[in-house]
Write a protein that holds these residues in place. Structure first.
Motif, PDB file in Angstrom:
ATOM      1  N   UNK A   6       0.853  -1.108  -0.064  1.00 23.84           N
ATOM      2  CA  UNK A   6      -0.079  -0.016  -0.136  1.00 23.84           C
ATOM      3  C   UNK A   6       1.036   1.034   0.027  1.00 23.84           C
ATOM      4  N   UNK A   7       0.268   2.220  -0.496  1.00 24.64           N
ATOM      5  CA  UNK A   7       1.178   3.521  -0.645  1.00 24.64           C
ATOM      6  C   UNK A   7       1.245   4.092   0.817  1.00 24.64           C
ATOM      7  N   UNK A   8       2.418   4.060   1.366  1.00 28.26           N
ATOM      8  CA  UNK A   8       2.890   4.671   2.786  1.00 28.26           C
ATOM      9  C   UNK A   8       4.084   5.308   2.850  1.00 28.26           C
ATOM     10  N   UNK A   9       4.439   6.060   3.789  1.00 28.12           N
ATOM     11  CA  UNK A   9       5.847   6.531   3.872  1.00 28.12           C
ATOM     12  C   UNK A   9       6.542   5.360   4.137  1.00 28.12           C
ATOM     13  N   UNK A  10       7.966   5.490   3.598  1.00 24.09           N
ATOM     14  CA  UNK A  10       9.119   4.390   3.952  1.00 24.09           C
ATOM     15  C   UNK A  10       9.456   4.386   5.221  1.00 24.09           C
ATOM     16  N   UNK A  11       9.775   3.271   5.985  1.00 19.82           N
ATOM     17  CA  UNK A  11      10.237   3.372   7.262  1.00 19.82           C
ATOM     18  C   UNK A  11      11.704   2.871   7.217  1.00 19.82           C
ATOM     19  N   UNK A  12      12.520   3.633   8.053  1.00 17.59           N
ATOM     20  CA  UNK A  12      13.891   3.380   8.192  1.00 17.59           C
ATOM     21  C   UNK A  12      14.363   2.124   8.652  1.00 17.59           C
ATOM     22  N   UNK A  13      15.325   1.451   8.271  1.00 14.47           N
ATOM     23  CA  UNK A  13      15.916   0.502   8.800  1.00 14.47           C
ATOM     24  C   UNK A  13      17.530   0.520   8.482  1.00 14.47           C
ATOM     25  N   UNK A  14      18.278  -0.256   9.311  1.00 15.60           N
ATOM     26  CA  UNK A  14      19.599  -0.253   8.989  1.00 15.60           C
ATOM     27  C   UNK A  14      20.414  -1.047  10.355  1.00 15.60           C
ATOM     28  N   UNK A  15      21.700  -1.145   9.984  1.00 16.23           N
ATOM     29  CA  UNK A  15      22.586  -1.989  10.855  1.00 16.23           C
ATOM     30  C   UNK A  15      23.997  -1.743  10.632  1.00 16.23           C
ATOM     31  N   UNK A  16      25.136  -1.610  11.761  1.00 18.68           N
ATOM     32  CA  UNK A  16      26.427  -1.444  11.222  1.00 18.68           C
ATOM     33  C   UNK A  16      27.237  -2.579  10.434  1.00 18.68           C
ATOM     34  N   UNK A  17      27.940  -2.148   9.554  1.00 18.89           N
ATOM     35  CA  UNK A  17      28.839  -3.149   9.038  1.00 18.89           C
ATOM     36  C   UNK A  17      29.985  -3.154   9.158  1.00 18.89           C
ATOM     37  N   UNK A  18      30.445  -1.636   9.835  1.00 15.99           N
ATOM     38  CA  UNK A  18      31.899  -1.599  10.099  1.00 15.99           C
ATOM     39  C   UNK A  18      32.008  -0.708  11.552  1.00 15.99           C
ATOM     40  N   UNK A  19      32.317  -1.397  12.739  1.00 18.89           N
ATOM     41  CA  UNK A  19      32.630  -2.918  12.958  1.00 18.89           C
ATOM     42  C   UNK A  19      31.341  -3.738  12.794  1.00 18.89           C
ATOM     43  N   UNK A  20      31.340  -4.826  12.336  1.00 16.30           N
ATOM     44  CA  UNK A  20      30.585  -5.688  11.890  1.00 16.30           C
ATOM     45  C   UNK A  20      29.541  -6.130  13.198  1.00 16.30           C
ATOM     46  N   UNK A  21      28.301  -5.920  13.079  1.00 14.74           N
ATOM     47  CA  UNK A  21      27.444  -6.030  13.908  1.00 14.74           C
ATOM     48  C   UNK A  21      27.023  -7.582  14.266  1.00 14.74           C
ATOM     49  N   UNK A  22      26.452  -7.816  15.219  1.00 13.96           N
ATOM     50  CA  UNK A  22      25.742  -9.174  15.449  1.00 13.96           C
ATOM     51  C   UNK A  22      24.718  -9.511  14.257  1.00 13.96           C
ATOM     52  N   UNK A  23      23.709  -8.365  14.087  1.00  9.59           N
ATOM     53  CA  UNK A  23      22.744  -8.599  13.174  1.00  9.59           C
ATOM     54  C   UNK A  23      23.545  -8.871  11.791  1.00  9.59           C
TER      55      UNK A  23
END
Length: 201
Positions: A26-43
């Motif tokens: 559906x048309x809706x505002x984008x939600x933010x998502x992210x994680x660290x790559x340096x240093x490498x995160x647990x995720x």
């Protein structure tokens, strides 16, 4: 096709798609998502398969989102790495202090990097590190952290782009530590939390 018939057909199609397990966009505002790559995160370690038995986070490393306001508010102690969300609880498991750790050097220049799968207006990115003498075999608590960020980058509501990086200096530490990165979103009540295991040698 008459308008009434068209509405019925569209509704039936959407119901069929949903029943088949395919999400209806559906048309809706984008939600933010992210994680660290340096240093490498647990995720990130879970997403790449370097660490096994991570649960659902292996498919959604970018989704560790919880209430902002850390450290005064935010996730409860012992649930910080998962942002207080039970779906990501394996991130809070210290695994006996055996998470893969990025080798770093205390007091040296270092560039902290993120991967954002959806960008949002941003208040800040903040970086915290565990105190000397912390217990790597126990879930992370506020008492184990230096609660003043050793690095902070303010954005004033601007977009950080999809791969923000923040040059800074690693804290003067030795041995194994945990870095907690917090991405404070500007226009929601949430932040993203990313725990990265590091080894200062």
């Amino acid at each position: 096709m008459p308008r009434t018939s068209f509405k019925i057909a569209v509704g039936a199609a959407a119901t069929a798609v949903t029943a088949a397990g395919i999400p209806v966009v559906l048309a809706s505002p984008a939600l933010s998502h992210g994680y660290t790559t340096s240093p490498v995160s647990r995720s990130s370690n879970c997403a790449t398969g370097k660490v096994k038995n991570c649960g659902a986070i292996q498919w959604e490393p970018q989704s560790v989102e919880g209430p902002k306001g850390f450290p005064a508010r935010g996730p409860a102690d012992g649930k910080i790495c998962a942002a207080g969300d039970g779906r990501w609880a394996p991130l809070d498991d210290p695994r006996g202090g055996q998470w893969p750790a990025t080798r770093v050097t205390g007091g040296q220049a270092y560039t902290f990097s993120w991967r954002l799968t959806a960008v949002h207006s941003t208040s800040s990115f903040r970086y915290f590190v565990t105190k000397d003498g912390w217990n790597p075999s126990a879930p992370l608590t506020r008492a184990q952290l230096d609660l003043t960020p050793f690095l902070q980058r303010d954005y004033g509501g601007k977009s950080p782009g999809s791969n923000p990086s923040h040059p800074g200096t690693m804290p003067a530490k030795q041995g194994r530590h945990l870095i907690l990165a917090v991405w404070d979103v500007a226009d929601t009540g949430n932040a993203f939390y990313s725990c990265a295991d590091v080894d200062f040698g």
